[in-house]
Design a protein around this motif. Structure first.
Motif, PDB file in Angstrom:
ATOM      1  N   ASP A   1      24.482  40.505  79.116  1.00 25.73           N
ATOM      2  CA  ASP A   1      23.237  41.185  78.844  1.00 25.73           C
ATOM      3  C   ASP A   1      22.930  41.220  77.346  1.00 25.73           C
ATOM      4  N   ARG A   2      22.910  40.048  76.744  1.00 24.99           N
ATOM      5  CA  ARG A   2      22.665  39.964  75.307  1.00 24.99           C
ATOM      6  C   ARG A   2      21.452  39.115  75.000  1.00 24.99           C
ATOM      7  N   LYS A   3      20.929  39.304  73.786  1.00 32.04           N
ATOM      8  CA  LYS A   3      19.840  38.448  73.331  1.00 32.04           C
ATOM      9  C   LYS A   3      20.431  37.207  72.670  1.00 32.04           C
ATOM     10  N   PHE A   4      19.616  36.208  72.524  1.00 34.56           N
ATOM     11  CA  PHE A   4      20.092  34.955  71.940  1.00 34.56           C
ATOM     12  C   PHE A   4      20.815  35.183  70.615  1.00 34.56           C
ATOM     13  N   ASP A   5      20.207  36.020  69.753  1.00 38.85           N
ATOM     14  CA  ASP A   5      20.779  36.225  68.420  1.00 38.85           C
ATOM     15  C   ASP A   5      22.131  36.909  68.446  1.00 38.85           C
ATOM     16  N   GLU A   6      22.437  37.510  69.594  1.00 39.98           N
ATOM     17  CA  GLU A   6      23.721  38.203  69.685  1.00 39.98           C
ATOM     18  C   GLU A   6      24.841  37.316  70.229  1.00 39.98           C
ATOM     19  N   ILE A   7      24.487  36.113  70.610  1.00 38.77           N
ATOM     20  CA  ILE A   7      25.519  35.189  71.074  1.00 38.77           C
ATOM     21  C   ILE A   7      26.002  34.422  69.845  1.00 38.77           C
ATOM     22  N   TYR A   8      27.159  34.796  69.337  1.00 37.03           N
ATOM     23  CA  TYR A   8      27.540  34.204  68.056  1.00 37.03           C
ATOM     24  C   TYR A   8      28.174  32.823  68.212  1.00 37.03           C
ATOM     25  N   ASP A   9      28.727  32.564  69.400  1.00 39.30           N
ATOM     26  CA  ASP A   9      29.402  31.271  69.507  1.00 39.30           C
ATOM     27  C   ASP A   9      28.529  30.209  70.159  1.00 39.30           C
ATOM     28  N   VAL A  10      27.263  30.091  69.708  1.00 43.31           N
ATOM     29  CA  VAL A  10      26.441  29.020  70.270  1.00 43.31           C
ATOM     30  C   VAL A  10      26.945  27.656  69.815  1.00 43.31           C
ATOM     31  N   PHE A  11      27.790  27.665  68.791  1.00 43.59           N
ATOM     32  CA  PHE A  11      28.419  26.396  68.470  1.00 43.59           C
ATOM     33  C   PHE A  11      29.833  26.616  67.975  1.00 43.59           C
ATOM     34  N   ALA A  12      30.640  25.591  68.141  1.00 39.23           N
ATOM     35  CA  ALA A  12      32.015  25.662  67.669  1.00 39.23           C
ATOM     36  C   ALA A  12      32.244  24.450  66.785  1.00 39.23           C
ATOM     37  N   LEU A  13      33.257  24.546  65.925  1.00 33.53           N
ATOM     38  CA  LEU A  13      33.585  23.387  65.106  1.00 33.53           C
ATOM     39  C   LEU A  13      34.747  22.672  65.754  1.00 33.53           C
ATOM     40  N   ARG A  14      34.585  21.378  65.913  1.00 30.81           N
ATOM     41  CA  ARG A  14      35.637  20.636  66.565  1.00 30.81           C
ATOM     42  C   ARG A  14      36.354  19.764  65.545  1.00 30.81           C
ATOM     43  N   VAL A  15      37.683  19.915  65.484  1.00 26.16           N
ATOM     44  CA  VAL A  15      38.465  19.085  64.571  1.00 26.16           C
ATOM     45  C   VAL A  15      39.340  18.177  65.421  1.00 26.16           C
ATOM     46  N   VAL A  16      39.183  16.874  65.242  1.00 28.32           N
ATOM     47  CA  VAL A  16      39.961  15.918  66.029  1.00 28.32           C
ATOM     48  C   VAL A  16      40.936  15.192  65.112  1.00 28.32           C
ATOM     49  N   VAL A  17      42.212  15.174  65.501  1.00 30.72           N
ATOM     50  CA  VAL A  17      43.257  14.569  64.664  1.00 30.72           C
ATOM     51  C   VAL A  17      44.064  13.547  65.463  1.00 30.72           C
ATOM     52  N   ASN A  18      45.044  12.917  64.789  1.00 25.67           N
ATOM     53  CA  ASN A  18      45.765  11.820  65.432  1.00 25.67           C
ATOM     54  C   ASN A  18      46.902  12.259  66.353  1.00 25.67           C
ATOM     55  N   ASN A  19      47.542  13.375  66.044  1.00 28.15           N
ATOM     56  CA  ASN A  19      48.667  13.767  66.891  1.00 28.15           C
ATOM     57  C   ASN A  19      48.801  15.289  66.975  1.00 28.15           C
ATOM     58  N   ILE A  20      49.650  15.710  67.906  1.00 21.21           N
ATOM     59  CA  ILE A  20      49.783  17.137  68.192  1.00 21.21           C
ATOM     60  C   ILE A  20      50.288  17.916  66.986  1.00 21.21           C
ATOM     61  N   GLU A  21      51.224  17.319  66.259  1.00 21.63           N
ATOM     62  CA  GLU A  21      51.742  17.984  65.071  1.00 21.63           C
ATOM     63  C   GLU A  21      50.604  18.370  64.121  1.00 21.63           C
ATOM     64  N   ASP A  22      49.688  17.437  63.925  1.00 21.14           N
ATOM     65  CA  ASP A  22      48.564  17.709  63.026  1.00 21.14           C
ATOM     66  C   ASP A  22      47.657  18.818  63.549  1.00 21.14           C
ATOM     67  N   CYS A  23      47.573  18.968  64.877  1.00 19.99           N
ATOM     68  CA  CYS A  23      46.762  20.053  65.443  1.00 19.99           C
ATOM     69  C   CYS A  23      47.252  21.389  64.902  1.00 19.99           C
ATOM     70  N   TYR A  24      48.563  21.582  64.977  1.00 20.26           N
ATOM     71  CA  TYR A  24      49.118  22.861  64.524  1.00 20.26           C
ATOM     72  C   TYR A  24      49.037  23.008  63.005  1.00 20.26           C
ATOM     73  N   LYS A  25      49.166  21.874  62.290  1.00 22.60           N
ATOM     74  CA  LYS A  25      49.027  21.939  60.828  1.00 22.60           C
ATOM     75  C   LYS A  25      47.624  22.411  60.459  1.00 22.60           C
ATOM     76  N   ILE A  26      46.620  21.815  61.117  1.00 22.57           N
ATOM     77  CA  ILE A  26      45.232  22.186  60.838  1.00 22.57           C
ATOM     78  C   ILE A  26      45.010  23.663  61.163  1.00 22.57           C
ATOM     79  N   LEU A  27      45.577  24.095  62.276  1.00 24.93           N
ATOM     80  CA  LEU A  27      45.458  25.502  62.658  1.00 24.93           C
ATOM     81  C   LEU A  27      45.983  26.391  61.528  1.00 24.93           C
TER      82      LEU A  27
END
Ligand code: MN
Length: 483
Positions: A250-276
């Motif tokens: 029951d929210r208005k558009f402006d109250e939905i803060y996650d209308v977008f997310a940032l996606r980071v794509v890397v080469n391997n799982i180790e790098d996923c956690y490093k980026i995190l």
């Protein structure tokens, strides 16, 4: 759409494809459909090519693309499955026959819904590729809905939202799910659609891009030093899911803060956690919003790290971190592993597909089948762990008894108590995602307690308990006396 465009797409995605088979299918379908045309006035072959093109986009294998071109031939022309088999072989013929069977729905109203759902699930079990063709066929039908009268537009859009989109989600084919949902949204709720589209595409666009660049630049500074190879993009929510969220909360558009997310794509799982680590060192994370779907994937196989941080200007911002492989999987679902390419269907079926098989064996009655599917498959699933860290996937609200039977019938039959996160707990306790469950076994125990039937959630556990009760008259007598 032209045959050249289709061939280019198909060979871009899979260079091993035998182009001559695709051309053969094109000529065959063109001849069979003759001068038939679509409601839009286009020659019928357009629809065949579009369906096949959608399939090539989700990386379907050669037989599936060929079957995609031929999918309406037996239904709409005088040409038969036998002729298709003679010309294209049994694999293609089987796929086309599967699609034809799906199309024949005789009922209306609620019965139609049930029959439809049942057929879709049976097709998933039979050969997943049939469902991919059906989705791609439906997607093109949706894109040409304008040519149909309004009542038909609504019926098709509603059916897609109720049946096709959830199944696409279960199968992890987000790309198709989103596309289908946004088109249906537009036809079913035109005013709401226009409003959100306007806000999203026009009013907020500049603001959003500016914010994205701010975050990206800041992250890039840090990552340059860490020397990690990465790609960062903004992943925008599709309009239907924004609207759903507005409804749900029951929210208005402006109250939905996650209308977008940032996606980071890397080469391997180790790098996923490093980026995190890097992201969390720059911005403060909101701890309850961190999800490690790499260590514990979602039931449909989805893998990624999700974290929400307090970003620039105090704005909550979601990051999704994954490898290229995980990213492909999330777009194409099972199709990203067409490991059954050469007739080898030995890919690992997700647990829910196996469960459909069991439910199907038990229920010839359509109403019951659909009910079982809805409670067993469509509801949310949880993951719990054995002390040895095996992951067991269960429906929400499952109990230690469900867990015990999921491991082994004997463990279920001899269960006498449970440790949940090392605490003694009743066998009827509701399990939660991430619980560690250990079953206490009573070696001399003869069999399960019929009263467990009152709280177990999985089909599998119910069957095992009933099975035991049936072979043991004592249980029946005990139950009679209880009443
Ligand atoms: Mn069609």
């Amino acid at each position: 759409m032209t045959i050249e465009r289709l061939i280019k797409k198909a060979t871009d995605v899979n260079p091993d494809i035998d182009v001559s088979e695709i051309i053969k299918a094109y000529n065959f379908a063109k001849k069979a459909h003759g001068d038939q045309s679509r409601k839009s006035g286009e020659p019928y072959i357009e629809h065949c090519l579009h369906t096949a093109f959608n399939l090539a986009q989700i990386r379907a294998d050669q037989s599936t693309i060929v079957a995609g071109i031929l999918h309406d031939v037996p239904e709409d022309t005088s040409c038969t499955i036998e002729e298709i088999e003679q010309t294209f072989g049994s694999e293609v013929a089987k796929l086309v026959a599967g699609i034809t069977k799906l199309g024949k729905i005789k009922y209306r109203g609620i019965e139609r819904y049930r029959e439809n759902l049942r057929k879709m699930f049976l097709a998933v079990v039979d050969d997943v590729r049939i469902i991919y063709i059906k989705f791609c066929d439906r997607l093109h039908n949706l894109k040409t809905l304008d040519a149909l009268p309004e009542n038909k537009q609504h019926r098709i859009a509603k059916e897609t939202l109720e049946i096709y989109a959830p199944i696409a989600g279960l199968m992890g084919i987000w790309r198709l799910k989103w596309q289908m949902e946004d088109i249906c949204f537009k036809y079913l709720y035109p005013n709401e659609y226009k409003k959100i589209e306007y806000k999203y595409e026009i009013e907020k666009k500049a603001e959003r891009n500016q914010f994205f660049n701010k975050v990206k630049n800041r992250l890039e500074e840090e990552l340059k030093e860490a020397k990690i190879d990465y790609e960062i993009t903004a992943r925008f929510k599709h309009l239907y899911s924004i609207w759903q969220k507005m409804q749900r909360k029951d929210r208005k558009f402006d109250e939905i803060y996650d209308v977008f997310a940032l996606r980071v794509v890397v080469n391997n799982i180790e790098d996923c956690y490093k980026i995190l680590g890097v992201i969390h060192s720059i911005w403060k994370p909101i701890s309850r919003r961190f999800k490690d779907y790499i260590a514990v994937p979602k039931p449909n196989g989805y893998r990624s790290l999700h974290t929400t941080i307090i970003g620039p200007d105090g704005k909550a911002t979601e990051f999704q971190i994954k490898t290229h492989e995980m990213h492909d999987e999330s777009l194409y679902g099972l199709a990203s592993h067409w490991s059954y390419k050469s007739g080898n269907k030995d890919y690992d079926k997700p647990g829910w597909i196996k469960e459909i098989l069991e439910i199907q064996k038990e229920n010839q009655n359509t109403e019951k089948f659909v009910q079982e599917i809805k409670t067993n498959i469509f509801q949310d699933r949880i993951f719990v762990f054995s002390p040895k860290e095996d992951v067991i996937e269960l429906p929400e609200k499952s109990t230690p008894v469900d867990f015990a039977y999921a491991i082994h019938t004997d463990i279920g039959n001899k269960a006498s108590g449970a440790l949940i996160n090392e605490k003694i707990s009743p066998l009827s306790q509701e399990l939660k995602n991430g619980d560690i469950v250990e079953i206490i076994i009573e070696k001399n125990r003869k069999g399960p307690n019929a009263e467990w039937l009152d709280f177990v959630k999985t089909k599998h556990a119910k069957e095992r308990i009933k099975q035991y009760s049936q072979t043991n008259p004592l249980y029946k007598i005990k139950k009679m006396f209880k009443k």
